[in-house]
Write a protein that holds these residues in place. Sequence first.
Motif, short mmCIF file in Angstrom:
data_model
loop_
_atom_site.label_atom_id
_atom_site.label_comp_id
_atom_site.label_asym_id
_atom_site.label_seq_id
_atom_site.Cartn_x
_atom_site.Cartn_y
_atom_site.Cartn_z
N GLY A 1 0.70 -0.98 -0.02
CA GLY A 1 0.16 -0.35 -0.34
C GLY A 1 0.82 1.18 0.12
N PHE A 2 1.42 1.42 1.08
CA PHE A 2 2.52 2.89 1.36
C PHE A 2 3.51 2.23 1.61
CE2 PHE A 2 5.49 5.46 3.44
CZ PHE A 2 5.83 6.26 2.40
N VAL A 3 4.58 2.22 0.71
CA VAL A 3 6.14 1.28 0.68
C VAL A 3 6.73 2.56 0.66
CG1 VAL A 3 7.74 -0.09 -0.92
CG2 VAL A 3 5.09 -0.57 -0.99
N ILE A 4 8.48 1.58 1.13
CA ILE A 4 9.89 2.51 1.48
C ILE A 4 10.96 1.49 0.75
CG2 ILE A 4 11.13 3.81 2.20
CD1 ILE A 4 9.60 5.16 4.70
N GLY A 5 11.55 1.94 -0.11
CA GLY A 5 12.53 0.88 -1.00
C GLY A 5 11.73 0.05 -2.04
N SER A 6 12.75 -1.20 -2.15
CA SER A 6 13.52 -1.39 -1.32
C SER A 6 15.17 -0.36 -2.60
CB SER A 6 14.01 -2.74 -1.73
OG SER A 6 14.60 -2.75 -2.87
N GLU A 7 15.44 0.18 -3.22
CA GLU A 7 16.09 1.04 -3.93
C GLU A 7 15.91 2.15 -3.19
OE1 GLU A 7 13.83 -0.15 -5.61
OE2 GLU A 7 13.75 -1.45 -7.24
N MET A 8 16.53 2.55 -1.87
CA MET A 8 16.32 3.22 -1.01
C MET A 8 17.67 4.24 -0.33
SD MET A 8 17.64 1.93 1.34
CE MET A 8 17.07 2.78 3.13
N SER A 9 18.75 4.22 -1.22
CA SER A 9 20.22 3.56 -0.64
C SER A 9 20.61 5.81 -0.64
CB SER A 9 21.19 3.51 -1.69
OG SER A 9 21.02 2.09 -1.89
N LYS B 1 10.72 -1.65 3.20
CA LYS B 1 11.79 -2.26 2.72
C LYS B 1 13.27 -2.34 2.10
CE LYS B 1 10.03 -2.68 -1.62
NZ LYS B 1 9.67 -3.75 -3.26
N THR B 2 14.34 -3.09 2.80
CA THR B 2 15.59 -2.84 2.07
C THR B 2 16.34 -4.13 2.04
OG1 THR B 2 17.53 -1.35 2.79
CG2 THR B 2 16.72 -2.36 4.65
N ALA B 3 17.47 -3.76 2.32
CA ALA B 3 18.56 -4.89 2.12
C ALA B 3 19.79 -4.91 2.19
CB ALA B 3 18.18 -6.02 0.67
N ARG B 4 20.94 -5.89 2.41
CA ARG B 4 22.40 -5.42 3.11
C ARG B 4 22.88 -5.08 1.20
NH1 ARG B 4 23.65 -10.06 5.92
NH2 ARG B 4 23.51 -9.98 7.87
N GLY B 5 23.55 -3.87 1.03
CA GLY B 5 24.74 -3.24 0.26
C GLY B 5 23.62 -2.32 -0.47
N ARG B 6 22.16 -1.59 0.03
CA ARG B 6 21.56 -0.48 -0.27
C ARG B 6 22.67 0.67 0.60
NH1 ARG B 6 19.68 -3.56 -3.47
NH2 ARG B 6 17.95 -3.61 -4.43
N GLY B 7 22.37 0.51 1.76
CA GLY B 7 22.96 1.61 2.31
C GLY B 7 21.49 2.51 2.39
N GLY B 8 21.93 3.40 3.53
CA GLY B 8 21.28 5.28 3.21
C GLY B 8 20.06 4.90 4.64
N ASP C 1 11.53 -5.00 6.90
CA ASP C 1 12.43 -6.10 6.52
C ASP C 1 13.70 -4.83 5.72
OD1 ASP C 1 12.97 -8.44 5.84
OD2 ASP C 1 11.85 -8.92 5.04
N MET C 2 14.73 -5.48 6.86
CA MET C 2 15.62 -5.51 6.26
C MET C 2 16.25 -6.16 5.54
SD MET C 2 17.64 -2.77 9.39
CE MET C 2 18.76 -1.70 8.23
N TYR C 3 15.73 -6.95 5.55
CA TYR C 3 17.25 -8.85 4.60
C TYR C 3 15.73 -9.68 3.94
CZ TYR C 3 20.57 -11.89 4.58
OH TYR C 3 21.73 -12.63 4.58
N TYR C 4 14.87 -8.13 3.32
CA TYR C 4 14.25 -8.96 2.07
C TYR C 4 14.07 -10.01 1.30
CZ TYR C 4 13.83 -6.02 -2.04
OH TYR C 4 13.67 -6.15 -3.42
N ALA C 5 15.27 -10.25 0.25
CA ALA C 5 15.85 -11.13 0.11
C ALA C 5 16.19 -12.17 0.74
CB ALA C 5 17.55 -11.02 -0.68
N ALA C 6 15.82 -12.57 1.97
CA ALA C 6 15.72 -13.70 2.70
C ALA C 6 15.06 -14.79 2.85
CB ALA C 6 16.71 -13.06 4.37
N LYS C 7 14.97 -16.02 3.33
CA LYS C 7 13.77 -16.83 3.37
C LYS C 7 12.60 -15.86 4.71
CE LYS C 7 12.84 -20.98 6.25
NZ LYS C 7 13.86 -22.29 5.67
#
Length: 785
Positions: free
Chosen positions: A583-591, A614-621, A644-650
Motif C-alpha cells: 500500500g505505502f512502501v519505502i524501498g527497496s531502492e533507498m540508498s 523494505k531494504t537489503a544489505r548493500g543498499r545503504g541509506g 524488513d532489512m533482509y527482504y531477500a532472505a527466507k
Amino acid sequence: MNRMSRKASVLLFNLKQLVPSVRSIFLFLLLGLFLALRPADEKIRVFLCGDSTMAPKLPIDVPETGWGMPFTDYFTPAVEVQNHAVNGRSTKNFLTEGRWAKVIAQVRTGDWVLIQFGHNDAKLSDSSRYASPQTTYRQNLTRFVNEVRAKGGNPLLITPVSRRKFDAEGKFVDQHGEYPGVVRALANQLRVPMIDLTAQSQAMIEQHGVEGSKALFMHYPGGMFVKHPRGITDDTHFSPYGAALMASLVAQGLVDGGLPLRSFLKGSDFPEKLAYELPKIYQPYFRKDTFNIARYGAERGPAKADGITVNTTAINQAITLCSEAGGGTVLVPKGLWLTGPVVLRSNVNLHVAEGALLQFSRNYNDYPIMATTWEGQDAYRCQAPIWGVDLVNVAITGAGVIDGGGEVWRQVKKSKQTASQWANLVKSGGVLDEKKETWFPTESSRRGNVSPDMARIANGKTPAELADIKDFLRPNMVSLTRCKYVLLEGVTFQNSPAWTLHPLLSEHITLRNVNVKNQWYAQNGDGVDLESCRNGLLENCTFDTGDDGITIKSGRDEEGRKRGIPTENVIVRDCRVYQAHGGFVIGSEMSGGVRNLFVSNCQFMGTDVGLRFKTARGRGGVVENIYVNNISMTQIAGEAILFDMYYAAKDPVPQAGESNELPVIEAKPLGEGTPRFRQFFVHNVTCLGAETGILIRGLPEMPVKDILIENAVLQCRNGLVCIEATDIRLKNVSLLATEPTVIQVQNSQQITFDGITYPKTATRLLKISGDRSKAIRVLNERVLK
C-alpha cells in the motif's frame, strides 16, 4: 473574562521574567489554571498589527498572500486571530490613521498583540510614513508595548520580514538597515518577547537560493492573473507558499521563545507534530492561453484510410509553441487521440478533458532508446510515453484518461493467469521462455530478459548495441526528471509499460485526485514512485496496480549513495490502494535515504502488504522520521506492517511443513552499504485479515531501531514477529492472532509491550529466543474474552 482567569493569563506572561528553572516548573500549572478558569465560550484573541507582508488580501489580489493569513490556520478554535495589518502602513501612519486606536480599544487582559513594522517606516521620501529608526520608530513601538501592557495584554515584537535581494555574486543583501536592531534592543530594554523574523526569513531565502527563492515571492509572467495582466516581479510580497513558510517561522518563534500562546497551536494528523511543522509545497499557476491540439493537425481516432492516425507531431508542436509563447494550457479535447511519446515543456499544463482518451502507440519504433534510469540505476530504456527533463512549472490535469499501451511491453507469468487466459495469451502470438512459464510479447523482449542488466549504462553498451533487445527496454509511463513545481491532477493513468508515475530528482510535486489503474499481474507496474524528490503532496488518489502502490525511493546501491539525494518532506493523505504488492512502501531502492514522510487517512484493500518498509544489505541509506496515522486495511495477503532489512532472505514466518524455529541470520561487517531504519511513529492502524500483523526483521549488525506502534487492531494469523530490533514500543495494540503463540522475539532488546490485547485461544503470549535478547517488558496485557 473573569478576574481570576485574567490574573492567570498575566502570570503566564510574567513567567518570562523568571529564571528558566523556575519558569519551567510553574508554566504548566499556571497554564492549566488559566484554561480551567477561562469561560468555555471566550476565546484568546490575537491581534496582528503590521504592513502588507502580514496583511490579509482581497480575491483580486490572488496569489499575493500576507503571512498573517496562513498564520490564522495554525491555531486551535480556542484562539481568535484578528488581522489588522494593512498594505503600506508604518508605525507612524498606523497611528495617525486611527488603526492603532481601533486595536487597543479592544485589547483585554490575556490578549496578544503581534507588532511587525519597518518596511514602510524606512521610506524617507514619504513624510506620512517615514519614522526615523532611533527616534520616531523606537518611540512608536515603545508606545505600542506600553499601551498593550496597560490593558493587561501581551505585546510581541517582530522584526520586519526580509525582502529578497542578492548581489551579482549571489550573496544576500540586507535592506532594512537599523530597523531590526532597534526592535531587538527595545525588546531587551522593555523585557518584551521578540521574534527575529528578519534573521529567520533571511535564512529561509538563502536556503532556497537565488532562483529557488523566487517561489516565495510574487514572480509570475503575464496572462495569469487579472490584477497583473503583464506579469509581476515583486521581491517584497509573498506567494501562498512563501506566506506559509513565513507564518511557520513566526509559529516556531512562539515555541522557541517559550511563550504561552504556543500551547494553542493546532496539532496535525500526527501526535508528534503541530500543523505548522508539516511540509509546504509550492503549487504552480499557468497562463490562461489555450492551445487545442486539433488546431495543430491532431485528428481523432483512426480517421485515415489506413486506419491509423498518429498525432505525435501535432501534439508536441502544440506543447512547444505553448511553451515558447510563455506557457498556458495544451488541450486534449473529447475523443480518442493516438500518439507516440509526448515531450512536456516548461510552463505547460497538458489538460486531458473529460471524455478524452490519450492512447499511446503500440509501435515499438515510436519509442527511441534514451539514457534514463531503471530501478534506481542509470540505464538505457525506451523513451517514456510522457517525458520531461529539467522543466519548471509543468502539469497534467483534467478528467480524461491516458493509456500507456502497456500490454505490448509486459511479460506475463503463467502462474498469474487462469488456464483459459494463458491459452488465449499464447494463442495471440509472442514467445515463451524455455520452461514455458513466462510469455513475452516478442523474441526481442525474451532475449533482453536473459541479460536484464545489459542496459545499465555502467556496462558500457551503446543504444545501437541494444537494438536487438529494444522491446525488452519497456519504459516508465510518465518520466519527469529534475523538474520543479509539478502538478498532476484529476487524470486517470492506466495500462503502463512499467512504473506509472516516476518523478526523479524533482521538487514540489503535487498529485491530487489522480487515479492509476494497471492489471494486477503487471510486473513493475507501480502506481507512483517518488525517487530522490523533495517536497511532495499526494492527496485523494486511487491506485490499483500490479506492483507497489505508493512508493518512495532514492536510488540503488552504490549509484544511489553516490547521488546522495534523499526523498524527503512528503505528505500522503486520503489515498486508496487496491491489489498492489504494498500500500505505502519505502524501498527497496533507498540508498540515498528517506526522511520526513507523513502518511495519514489511507485505506489499503487486498494489497499483499499494507505498510511496507523494505531494504537489503548493500543498499545503504538511512530511512528515518516516518510518521503514520489512521490507516485502515482489509484482506492483506502478507504483513499488515512490515519492516524488513533482509527482504531477500527466507521468510521468517514458518510455512506449512517448515520448522517453527526462526532462522538465525549471520552478522556482516558494517559499511557504507549497511542500511538503517529508525524513528518510525505509527498510530491508529486497523487491519481486518492479514497473514502476519507486524513483522520486524533487522540485521544483526544493524537492527531496526526506535519504532512506536500505538493504538492498533490487527486481525491476523501470526501476531508479531520481531527479529534483530532495538527500542521497539507497542502500546495499546490488539493482536487478534489465530496462531497459538502471539508474539515471537528473537535477538532483540529494549522491547516494551504495553497494553497488548490478545485472544483467549492463544496458548502463549510471548516466545523469546536468541542469546542477544534482553530488556523485554510486558505491561498491562489483556485477554480478549
